[in-house]
Design a protein around this motif. Structure first.
Motif, PDB file in Angstrom:
ATOM      1  N   PRO A  39       0.820  -1.211   0.000  1.00 11.99           N
ATOM      2  CA  PRO A  39       0.000   0.000   0.000  1.00 11.99           C
ATOM      3  C   PRO A  39       0.856   1.264   0.000  1.00 11.99           C
ATOM      4  O   PRO A  39       1.910   1.312   0.647  1.00 11.99           O
ATOM      5  CB  PRO A  39      -0.812  -0.125   1.291  1.00 11.99           C
ATOM      6  CG  PRO A  39       0.015  -1.002   2.179  1.00 11.99           C
ATOM      7  CD  PRO A  39       0.708  -1.954   1.271  1.00 11.99           C
ATOM      8  N   GLN A  40       0.401   2.261  -0.720  1.00 10.54           N
ATOM      9  CA  GLN A  40       1.071   3.553  -0.747  1.00 10.54           C
ATOM     10  C   GLN A  40       0.476   4.450   0.337  1.00 10.54           C
ATOM     11  O   GLN A  40      -0.433   4.054   1.063  1.00 10.54           O
ATOM     12  CB  GLN A  40       0.933   4.176  -2.134  1.00 10.54           C
ATOM     13  CG  GLN A  40       1.493   3.312  -3.264  1.00 10.54           C
ATOM     14  CD  GLN A  40       2.950   2.924  -3.061  1.00 10.54           C
ATOM     15  OE1 GLN A  40       3.800   3.791  -2.835  1.00 10.54           O
ATOM     16  NE2 GLN A  40       3.245   1.625  -3.131  1.00 10.54           N
ATOM     17  N   ASN A  41       0.977   5.635   0.426  1.00  6.64           N
ATOM     18  CA  ASN A  41       0.549   6.583   1.450  1.00  6.64           C
ATOM     19  C   ASN A  41      -0.968   6.778   1.441  1.00  6.64           C
ATOM     20  O   ASN A  41      -1.542   7.178   0.432  1.00  6.64           O
ATOM     21  CB  ASN A  41       1.246   7.932   1.225  1.00  6.64           C
ATOM     22  CG  ASN A  41       0.994   8.901   2.374  1.00  6.64           C
ATOM     23  OD1 ASN A  41       1.081   8.528   3.537  1.00  6.64           O
ATOM     24  ND2 ASN A  41       0.671  10.145   2.049  1.00  6.64           N
ATOM     25  N   GLY A  42      -1.604   6.446   2.561  1.00  2.13           N
ATOM     26  CA  GLY A  42      -3.047   6.651   2.687  1.00  2.13           C
ATOM     27  C   GLY A  42      -3.909   5.579   2.068  1.00  2.13           C
ATOM     28  O   GLY A  42      -5.138   5.678   2.091  1.00  2.13           O
ATOM     29  N   GLU A  43      -3.310   4.523   1.519  1.00  6.22           N
ATOM     30  CA  GLU A  43      -4.080   3.446   0.897  1.00  6.22           C
ATOM     31  C   GLU A  43      -4.403   2.357   1.921  1.00  6.22           C
ATOM     32  O   GLU A  43      -3.772   2.288   2.979  1.00  6.22           O
ATOM     33  CB  GLU A  43      -3.301   2.842  -0.282  1.00  6.22           C
ATOM     34  CG  GLU A  43      -3.164   3.787  -1.450  1.00  6.22           C
ATOM     35  CD  GLU A  43      -2.489   3.138  -2.647  1.00  6.22           C
ATOM     36  OE1 GLU A  43      -2.605   3.701  -3.747  1.00  6.22           O
ATOM     37  OE2 GLU A  43      -1.853   2.078  -2.479  1.00  6.22           O
ATOM     38  N   PRO A  44      -5.390   1.483   1.632  1.00  2.00           N
ATOM     39  CA  PRO A  44      -5.771   0.434   2.586  1.00  2.00           C
ATOM     40  C   PRO A  44      -4.603  -0.483   2.919  1.00  2.00           C
ATOM     41  O   PRO A  44      -3.820  -0.853   2.040  1.00  2.00           O
ATOM     42  CB  PRO A  44      -6.865  -0.345   1.839  1.00  2.00           C
ATOM     43  CG  PRO A  44      -7.355   0.576   0.785  1.00  2.00           C
ATOM     44  CD  PRO A  44      -6.220   1.451   0.410  1.00  2.00           C
ATOM     45  N   ARG A  45      -4.490  -0.861   4.198  1.00  2.00           N
ATOM     46  CA  ARG A  45      -3.416  -1.763   4.599  1.00  2.00           C
ATOM     47  C   ARG A  45      -3.669  -3.166   4.078  1.00  2.00           C
ATOM     48  O   ARG A  45      -2.752  -3.868   3.671  1.00  2.00           O
ATOM     49  CB  ARG A  45      -3.302  -1.800   6.139  1.00  2.00           C
ATOM     50  CG  ARG A  45      -2.133  -2.646   6.616  1.00  2.00           C
ATOM     51  CD  ARG A  45      -0.816  -2.035   6.136  1.00  2.00           C
ATOM     52  NE  ARG A  45       0.330  -2.940   6.294  1.00  2.00           N
ATOM     53  CZ  ARG A  45       0.726  -3.824   5.383  1.00  2.00           C
ATOM     54  NH1 ARG A  45       0.059  -3.961   4.245  1.00  2.00           N
ATOM     55  NH2 ARG A  45       1.792  -4.567   5.589  1.00  2.00           N
ATOM     56  N   GLN A  46      -4.919  -3.613   4.110  1.00  2.00           N
ATOM     57  CA  GLN A  46      -5.286  -4.914   3.561  1.00  2.00           C
ATOM     58  C   GLN A  46      -5.649  -4.742   2.092  1.00  2.00           C
ATOM     59  O   GLN A  46      -6.086  -3.660   1.665  1.00  2.00           O
ATOM     60  CB  GLN A  46      -6.474  -5.490   4.335  1.00  2.00           C
ATOM     61  CG  GLN A  46      -6.952  -6.867   3.920  1.00  2.00           C
ATOM     62  CD  GLN A  46      -5.880  -7.921   3.944  1.00  2.00           C
ATOM     63  OE1 GLN A  46      -5.121  -8.039   2.979  1.00  2.00           O
ATOM     64  NE2 GLN A  46      -5.790  -8.692   5.028  1.00  2.00           N
TER      65      GLN A  46
END
Length: 428
Positions: A18-25
């Motif tokens: 995941p990139q900055n601010g994207e979902p961890r899962q």
């Protein structure tokens, strides 16, 4: 720090960053279609000139995240998910063999796969020769024909529990200019990576250990990216000659050894058969992958404890488990599966088929299910279930006698499993 992560880390973090601010899962992209600003943009996808998504029947981002993780786990170069393990094995073979072609296959494979090859694909004009799991290299060589397009086997056979001599099979396959396809469902890449031993294509039923919790059906195909299709262009025209349905593209030339097989499998077979894994099931498979390395250790540990107990019981005729010293496949198991095999073992109760059925009815912890390789312990009498379509002769040839019981150790406490087996045997 090395860029190559160890397998435990890949199980948890592979395939998706995941990139900055994207979902961890990984996100579940539950959409059939994808929007584009112009027809030209979409046209590039249809011409295989650009990567992207236009219809989930072919590809979906969620599926690709999981396929990428499995590809990394197996040490391959490209991968795809399918709707089931059956679909994966069908696609892997049909991507190479057409009407009039021939495939050599170990006879000790899952009954559903045996039926797919021996009955259904035979109706499509593809002939299969089945060889004993204990075939010698000379005997295996003799099974090949000029029109043979692939060699197929299972790392650990379901439910015969024989171990495939991958290195020998790969050597023979390559001597005849064809790839080796290995179904690695039972071992998983945690305990065996067939590509490292010479296999070219790896398949999985993700329904089993990869999911591990009995919630989603699925399959996967991983390409090792090492087989030189163009060096054997006369054998594989589908990969090495122009595909008129894609403006004359030659897959082996455009996508190379690393990507030709999976691109053709996606662009042709998934397009036409639509055996896609649902994004929701792919999400479940990824959850299972995150704990696969932990679970497989426990499955193998429980398998060995149960096999050891059964091997010493007076009412047991024989036990098959490659981790058990004295087992017919112990040496091959130590070679290919040095850190443990799996939780599946086979055995026979004395007294014939009737006693086998009585034994199963007495079990309280293990459930009678068609499922296998799950967090919960389950068992099956294959001759009356998954291999019911085979004759007694075919059962014997496949290494699955009519009295065989398949027992799949879950991740419960091994002592509870042994106590359950003990009370059931005492009632015979």
């Amino acid at each position: 720090m090395s860029n190559k992560k160890r397998i435990e880390t890949v199980c948890v973090q592979g395939g998706y960053t995941p990139q900055n601010g994207e979902p961890r899962q990984i996100p579940i992209i539950q959409s059939t279609t994808f929007k584009y600003d112009t027809s030209e943009d979409m046209g590039k996808l249809f011409d295989l000139e650009a990567s992207g998504y236009f219809y989930t029947r072919l590809q979906n981002p969620t599926n690709d995240f999981v396929a990428k993780k499995l590809t990394e786990l197996e040490g391959g170069t490209a991968g795809m998910l399918t709707s089931s393990g059956q679909a994966a094995n069908f696609f892997a073979v049909f991507n190479l063999a057409n009407c009039g072609d021939h495939v050599v296959c170990s006879s000790s494979i899952y009954g559903g796969t045996f039926n797919l090859f021996a009955v259904t694909m035979k109706k499509m004009g593809i002939d299969f020769t089945f060889v004993s799991p204990d075939v010698t290299e000379d005997e295996l060589n003799k099974a090949f024909r000029p029109n043979t397009k692939a060699l197929f086997g299972e790392t650990i056979a379901n439910p015969a529990c024989s171990v495939l001599d991958i290195e020998m099979y790969a050597r023979v396959a390559h001597a005849h200019g064809v790839p080796l396809i290995v179904d690695n469902t039972f071992a998983t890449p945690v305990h065996c990576r067939p590509i490292e031993w010479g296999a070219d294509i790896v398949t999985h039923s993700t329904t089993k250990y990869i999911d591990g919790h009995g919630v989603g059906v699925g399959g996967a195909i991983i390409d090792g990216g090492k087989f030189d299709w163009l060096a054997h262009a006369d054998k594989f025209p589908g990969l090495c000659t122009p595909d008129d349905s894609y403006h004359g593209i030659v897959y082996a030339e455009k996508f190379g050894k690393e990507g030709a097989f999976i691109t053709k499998c996606t662009a042709q077979l998934m397009r036409d058969f639509g055996s896609i894994q649902s994004p929701q099931n792919a999400f479940y498979a990824n959850l299972g992958l995150e704990s696969l390395h932990v679970r497989m250790a426990r499955h193998a540990e429980n398998g060995l404890k149960v096999a050891t107990f059964l091997s010493k019981h007076e009412k047991i005729e024989w036990v098959r488990f490659c981790g058990l010293k004295g087992d017919k496949y112990y040496d091959l198991g130590q070679k290919y599966l040095p850190n443990g095999s799996c939780g599946v073992l086979s055995f026979s109760v004395k007294g014939g088929r009737a006693n086998a059925e009585k034994f199963m009815k007495n079990l309280k912890v293990a459930a009678i299910e068609t499922h296998v390789a799950d967090a919960r312990t389950c068992c099956l009498h294959p001759a009356n279930a998954t291999h019911r379509q085979l004759t007694d002769k075919q059962l014997e040839e496949a290494g699955i006698p009519p009295t065989l019981i398949r027992y799949s150790c879950g991740i419960e406490n091994a002592e509870d499993l042994i106590e359950d087996l003990k009370q059931s045997l005492e009632l015979l």
